[in-house]
Enzyme design. Structure first.
Site, PDB file in Angstrom:
ATOM      1  N   HIS A  61       5.644  -1.178   2.304  1.00 21.44           N
ATOM      2  CA  HIS A  61       6.559  -2.041   1.589  1.00 21.44           C
ATOM      3  C   HIS A  61       5.087  -2.462   0.377  1.00 21.44           C
ATOM      4  O   HIS A  61       4.065  -2.916   0.235  1.00 21.44           O
ATOM      5  CB  HIS A  61       5.536  -3.476   2.383  1.00 21.44           C
ATOM      6  CG  HIS A  61       6.102  -3.756   4.119  1.00 21.44           C
ATOM      7  ND1 HIS A  61       7.870  -3.575   4.185  1.00 21.44           N
ATOM      8  CD2 HIS A  61       5.914  -3.076   5.101  1.00 21.44           C
ATOM      9  CE1 HIS A  61       8.639  -3.231   5.203  1.00 21.44           C
ATOM     10  NE2 HIS A  61       6.975  -2.457   5.974  1.00 21.44           N
ATOM     11  N   SER A  84       8.369   1.698  -1.187  1.00 23.57           N
ATOM     12  CA  SER A  84       8.279   0.699  -0.732  1.00 23.57           C
ATOM     13  C   SER A  84       9.921   1.380   1.029  1.00 23.57           C
ATOM     14  O   SER A  84       9.640   1.943   0.595  1.00 23.57           O
ATOM     15  CB  SER A  84       8.941  -0.405  -0.430  1.00 23.57           C
ATOM     16  OG  SER A  84       9.015  -2.019   0.130  1.00 23.57           O
ATOM     17  N   SER A  89      10.966  -5.992   1.210  1.00 28.94           N
ATOM     18  CA  SER A  89      10.025  -6.651   1.069  1.00 28.94           C
ATOM     19  C   SER A  89       8.625  -6.315  -0.720  1.00 28.94           C
ATOM     20  O   SER A  89       7.952  -6.176  -0.380  1.00 28.94           O
ATOM     21  CB  SER A  89       9.481  -5.159   2.041  1.00 28.94           C
ATOM     22  OG  SER A  89       9.651  -3.932   1.856  1.00 28.94           O
ATOM     23  N   ASP A 143       5.551   4.040   6.855  1.00 31.30           N
ATOM     24  CA  ASP A 143       5.161   3.062   7.194  1.00 31.30           C
ATOM     25  C   ASP A 143       6.885   2.584   8.102  1.00 31.30           C
ATOM     26  O   ASP A 143       7.481   3.031   7.413  1.00 31.30           O
ATOM     27  CB  ASP A 143       5.337   1.522   6.389  1.00 31.30           C
ATOM     28  CG  ASP A 143       5.253   0.105   7.358  1.00 31.30           C
ATOM     29  OD1 ASP A 143       4.545  -0.622   7.025  1.00 31.30           O
ATOM     30  OD2 ASP A 143       6.081   0.437   8.874  1.00 31.30           O
ATOM     31  N   GLU A 204       1.709   3.474   9.607  1.00 31.55           N
ATOM     32  CA  GLU A 204       1.482   2.048  10.138  1.00 31.55           C
ATOM     33  C   GLU A 204       1.757   1.660  11.440  1.00 31.55           C
ATOM     34  O   GLU A 204       1.093   0.766  11.426  1.00 31.55           O
ATOM     35  CB  GLU A 204       1.711   1.694   9.057  1.00 31.55           C
ATOM     36  CG  GLU A 204       1.903   0.070   8.450  1.00 31.55           C
ATOM     37  CD  GLU A 204       0.258   0.146   7.994  1.00 31.55           C
ATOM     38  OE1 GLU A 204      -0.203   1.099   7.764  1.00 31.55           O
ATOM     39  OE2 GLU A 204       0.371  -1.684   8.230  1.00 31.55           O
ATOM     40  N   ASN A 229      -1.145   2.701  14.081  1.00 29.50           N
ATOM     41  CA  ASN A 229      -0.843   1.673  15.006  1.00 29.50           C
ATOM     42  C   ASN A 229      -1.221   0.784  15.789  1.00 29.50           C
ATOM     43  O   ASN A 229      -1.748   0.064  16.337  1.00 29.50           O
ATOM     44  CB  ASN A 229       0.949   0.837  14.922  1.00 29.50           C
ATOM     45  CG  ASN A 229       1.553   0.658  15.495  1.00 29.50           C
ATOM     46  OD1 ASN A 229       2.176  -0.709  14.718  1.00 29.50           O
ATOM     47  ND2 ASN A 229       1.477   0.522  16.889  1.00 29.50           N
ATOM     48  N   LYS A 234      -5.414  -2.780  13.970  1.00 27.59           N
ATOM     49  CA  LYS A 234      -4.377  -2.154  13.949  1.00 27.59           C
ATOM     50  C   LYS A 234      -3.371  -3.867  14.246  1.00 27.59           C
ATOM     51  O   LYS A 234      -2.811  -5.171  14.486  1.00 27.59           O
ATOM     52  CB  LYS A 234      -3.801  -1.687  13.669  1.00 27.59           C
ATOM     53  CG  LYS A 234      -2.607  -1.444  12.687  1.00 27.59           C
ATOM     54  CD  LYS A 234      -1.059  -1.825  13.425  1.00 27.59           C
ATOM     55  CE  LYS A 234      -0.377  -2.051  11.668  1.00 27.59           C
ATOM     56  NZ  LYS A 234       1.382  -2.355  12.153  1.00 27.59           N
ATOM     57  N   ASP A 238      -2.864  -7.344  13.125  1.00 28.53           N
ATOM     58  CA  ASP A 238      -1.577  -7.194  11.897  1.00 28.53           C
ATOM     59  C   ASP A 238      -0.264  -7.256  12.804  1.00 28.53           C
ATOM     60  O   ASP A 238      -0.179  -8.457  12.694  1.00 28.53           O
ATOM     61  CB  ASP A 238      -1.467  -5.860  11.820  1.00 28.53           C
ATOM     62  CG  ASP A 238       0.135  -5.418  10.711  1.00 28.53           C
ATOM     63  OD1 ASP A 238      -0.477  -4.732  10.149  1.00 28.53           O
ATOM     64  OD2 ASP A 238       1.225  -6.019  11.072  1.00 28.53           O
ATOM     65  N   ASN A 239       0.433  -7.168  14.046  1.00 25.94           N
ATOM     66  CA  ASN A 239       1.363  -6.945  14.616  1.00 25.94           C
ATOM     67  C   ASN A 239       1.623  -8.923  14.952  1.00 25.94           C
ATOM     68  O   ASN A 239       1.671  -8.956  15.178  1.00 25.94           O
ATOM     69  CB  ASN A 239       1.370  -6.064  16.012  1.00 25.94           C
ATOM     70  CG  ASN A 239       1.599  -4.716  14.962  1.00 25.94           C
ATOM     71  OD1 ASN A 239       0.826  -4.673  14.302  1.00 25.94           O
ATOM     72  ND2 ASN A 239       2.094  -4.608  16.088  1.00 25.94           N
ATOM     73  N   CYS A 243       1.375 -11.789  12.453  1.00 30.13           N
ATOM     74  CA  CYS A 243       3.088 -12.008  13.318  1.00 30.13           C
ATOM     75  C   CYS A 243       2.836 -13.332  12.728  1.00 30.13           C
ATOM     76  O   CYS A 243       4.165 -14.492  12.019  1.00 30.13           O
ATOM     77  CB  CYS A 243       4.484 -11.525  13.801  1.00 30.13           C
ATOM     78  SG  CYS A 243       4.226  -9.414  13.198  1.00 30.13           S
ATOM     79  N   HIS A 349      11.354  -3.725  13.226  1.00 29.08           N
ATOM     80  CA  HIS A 349      10.898  -2.564  11.795  1.00 29.08           C
ATOM     81  C   HIS A 349      12.110  -2.216  11.210  1.00 29.08           C
ATOM     82  O   HIS A 349      12.628  -2.483  10.041  1.00 29.08           O
ATOM     83  CB  HIS A 349      10.053  -1.376  12.106  1.00 29.08           C
ATOM     84  CG  HIS A 349       9.838  -0.927  10.696  1.00 29.08           C
ATOM     85  ND1 HIS A 349       8.902  -0.848   9.653  1.00 29.08           N
ATOM     86  CD2 HIS A 349      10.452   0.383  10.176  1.00 29.08           C
ATOM     87  CE1 HIS A 349       9.527   0.114   9.165  1.00 29.08           C
ATOM     88  NE2 HIS A 349      10.348   0.382   8.483  1.00 29.08           N
ATOM     89  N   HIS A 408       1.864 -10.637   5.727  1.00 27.10           N
ATOM     90  CA  HIS A 408       1.313 -11.146   7.063  1.00 27.10           C
ATOM     91  C   HIS A 408       0.466 -11.599   5.311  1.00 27.10           C
ATOM     92  O   HIS A 408       0.247 -10.780   4.167  1.00 27.10           O
ATOM     93  CB  HIS A 408       0.376 -10.104   7.455  1.00 27.10           C
ATOM     94  CG  HIS A 408       0.911  -9.479   8.478  1.00 27.10           C
ATOM     95  ND1 HIS A 408       2.484 -10.013   9.582  1.00 27.10           N
ATOM     96  CD2 HIS A 408       0.690  -8.341   9.076  1.00 27.10           C
ATOM     97  CE1 HIS A 408       2.576 -10.201   9.799  1.00 27.10           C
ATOM     98  NE2 HIS A 408       2.600  -8.405   9.899  1.00 27.10           N
ATOM     99  N   SER A 416      -5.349  -3.636   8.934  1.00 31.73           N
ATOM    100  CA  SER A 416      -4.305  -2.565   8.794  1.00 31.73           C
ATOM    101  C   SER A 416      -5.006  -1.457   7.854  1.00 31.73           C
ATOM    102  O   SER A 416      -4.501   0.044   7.910  1.00 31.73           O
ATOM    103  CB  SER A 416      -2.825  -2.926   8.446  1.00 31.73           C
ATOM    104  OG  SER A 416      -3.405  -3.571   9.624  1.00 31.73           O
ATOM    105  N   GLN A 420      -6.288   2.458   7.205  1.00 32.53           N
ATOM    106  CA  GLN A 420      -5.051   4.035   7.102  1.00 32.53           C
ATOM    107  C   GLN A 420      -5.961   4.320   6.226  1.00 32.53           C
ATOM    108  O   GLN A 420      -5.972   5.779   5.666  1.00 32.53           O
ATOM    109  CB  GLN A 420      -4.103   2.578   6.653  1.00 32.53           C
ATOM    110  CG  GLN A 420      -2.491   2.353   6.670  1.00 32.53           C
ATOM    111  CD  GLN A 420      -1.990   3.801   7.122  1.00 32.53           C
ATOM    112  OE1 GLN A 420      -1.997   4.699   7.113  1.00 32.53           O
ATOM    113  NE2 GLN A 420      -1.150   3.059   7.835  1.00 32.53           N
TER     114      GLN A 420
END
Ligand code: NAD
Ligand code: 3DD
Length: 487
Positions: A61, A84, A89, A143, A204, A229, A234, A238-239, A243, A349, A408, A416, A420
């Site tokens: 993204h 992306s 996104s 991703d 990702e 992930n 991460k 992130d998740n 969110c 996703h 996010h 994250s 990476q």
């Protein structure tokens, strides 16, 4: 189709409007200040440039946070090209800023599927050198696995597999097949050459990691991969926490809807579902969870959530959010039986969590566009159960936090993208050692990513004494937990 700046003659990019670059640069600078881990890693390796001259392609993204990742990889010496991984996104100003910085980028918000996959091919197509025509990347940041998929399907095609000549299961699959058949004519042998030079991919997200393990188990993985992930810093950040903030952002920017007092259904209680459920609960919704896994269902119940089926909620619920990484979670029949003006969205996703193809082709359903990424679908009186009612659909069933908002916040993405960057460095350092399997980063690096983020938010760690360390059987400097520990 709106005009897109396609200046591939003098500059190697396709963006919505290059004039947005200054705005993008200001927003990227704000993101840098909220991404301490990534900026510290950039500074640590800026001199040594461990990725010097490496051809690196990214399918992720195109946001202000991703721009900071791109410029980090560029600072570490890589020759970066980017697209992306979702048609909605991209933040157009940030894409323009990256293009203006001389980094090839092929992304704009509102791409058609044909344009999306053309951009993916552009991202994978590095210029030749004196002796080669166009070449592929040596490293990929992926991703969701679209870049990885295209290379694997391209190699299969060049090995004589007939998949590209069979009818696509849906529009997007047909677009991929058409693109591959075009490359077979325009650049014969390209995909095998790409695979030959490809040294590794870091993935990702959960769904992309599932795809990698499936390919590995089928013995089809062409390259070493790192599962980013499942670094704790991460997925459990992130998740979950990402969110927890960006779902509400997406829903409110799209609809200004009052969440308090409403009945909200969250399908899935994994890391993403947990963040979504707690966010909506925090706004005062009565949240109902759907789950298939007894452990996650029990977790939800222990947190005070009702756990039921989608069918149990029809006619009652006001908001539906799918978070499963699975498909057909919300069916056409579900939508036909929902309460009038129910809001339906997905934060998983891919867009197959909601049966969008069936909704868009249903005979007695009409679509009215309210504004970009907000549609009202009205079910005629001939529908079963609940004729004449409407539902709102966000981002055409694609991930709502990036389709209807900016994803996010930067601080959580710093975690994250620190992972990476460390994964890309690890893949390149081990390019002659790693096998064609899926790896994870060691816990030591996971803990280091966490450490890089503590100072900015005022965290003061307690120091373990040697006696305490011996007592619990861990090194004073960590790692502090066994690999099987669940945070
Ligand atoms: P996860 O595996 O931790 O959670 C998914 C949950 O859904 C699991 O508990 C599973 O049991 C449940 N589930 C599966 N099928 C179901 C069904 N039919 N009905 C009800 N529940 C079902 O995965 P995750 O890390 O939470 O990620 C979920 C999705 O979100 C993935 O597609 C991931 O790639 C995506 N994701 C999106 C963002 C974003 O910013 N939009 C961020 C991170 C991850
Ligand atoms: N994702 C969410 N917000 C993002 C942002 N601001 N920039 C880039 C990507 C962003 C998606 C990630 O959570 C990705 O890691 C995923 O989907 O798992």
């Amino acid at each position: 189709m709106n005009a897109v700046t396609q200046d591939t003659h003098t500059h190697d990019y396709k963006v919505r409007d290059i004039a947005l670059a200054e705005l993008g640069r200001r927003r990227i600078r704000m993101a840098e200040e909220e991404m301490p881990g990534l900026m510290r890693i950039r500074a640590r390796y800026a001199q040594s440039k461990p990725l010097k001259g490496v051809r690196l392609s990214g399918s992720l993204h195109m946001t202000k946070e991703t721009a900071v990742l791109i410029e980090t990889l560029n600072t570490l010496g890589a020759s970066v090209r980017w697209a992306s991984c979702n048609i909605f996104s991209t933040q157009d100003d940030c894409a323009a800023a990256i293009a203006a910085a001389g980094i090839p980028v092929f992304a704009w918000k509102g791409e058609t599927l044909e344009e999306y996959w053309d951009c993916t091919l552009d991202m994978l197509t590095h210029p030749g050198d004196g002796t080669h025509n166009v070449r592929g990347p040596e490293l990929i940041v992926d991703d969701g696995g679209d870049a990885t998929l295209l290379i694997h399907k391209g190699v299969d095609m060049e090995n004589g597999d007939n998949w590209v000549n069979t009818p696509g299961a849906n529009h997007e699959e047909q677009v991929i097949k058409n693109l591959l058949k075009r490359t077979a004519k325009e650049r014969p042998g390209f995909w095998k050459k790409v695979a030959a030079g490809w040294k590794g991919v870091s993935e990702e997200t959960t769904t992309g990691v599932h795809r990698l393990y499936q390919m590995m188990e089928a013995g089809k993985l062409l390259v070493p991969a790192i599962n980013v992930n499942d670094s704790v810093t991460k997925s459990k950040f992130d998740n979950l926490y990402g969110c927890r903030e960006s779902l509400a952002d997406g829903i409110k920017r799209a609809t200004d809807l009052m969440v308090a007092g409403k009945v909200a259904v969250v399908c899935g209680y994994g890391d993403v579902g947990k963040g979504c459920a707690h966010s909506l609960k925090g706004f005062g919704a009565r949240v109902i969870i759907t789950e298939i896994d007894p452990i996650n269902a029990l977790q939800a119940a222990m947190e005070g959530f009702q756990v039921a089926t989608v069918e149990d909620t029809l006619g009652i619920a006001d908001i539906y959010v799918t978070t499963t990484g699975n498909k057909d979670i919300i069916t056409l029949e579900h939508m036909a039986a929902m309460k009038n003006n129910a809001l339906v969205c997905n934060i998983g996703h891919f867009d197959n969590e909601i049966q969008m193809d069936r909704l868009n082709t249903a005979r007695d359903v009409t679509r009215e566009n309210i504004k970009p990424q907000v549609d009202r679908y009205t079910f005629g009186v001939t529908s079963s159960n609940n004729g004449g009612h409407s539902i709102y659909m966000l981002a055409e069933g694609r991930l709502v936090n990036l389709g209807c908002a900016h994803g996010h916040p930067s601080f959580v993405m710093s975690n994250s993208f620190s992972n990476q960057t460390l994964a890309q460095l690890d893949l390149w350092a081990n390019k002659d050692k790693y096998e064609k399997t899926v790896y994870r980063l060691p816990k030591k690096l996971d803990e280091e990513v966490a450490r890089l983020h503590l100072e900015q938010i005022g965290v003061k760690l307690t120091k373990l004494t040697p006696e305490q360390a011996a007592y619990i059987g861990v090194p004073v400097e960590g790692p502090y937990k066994p690999d099987h520990y669940r945070y």
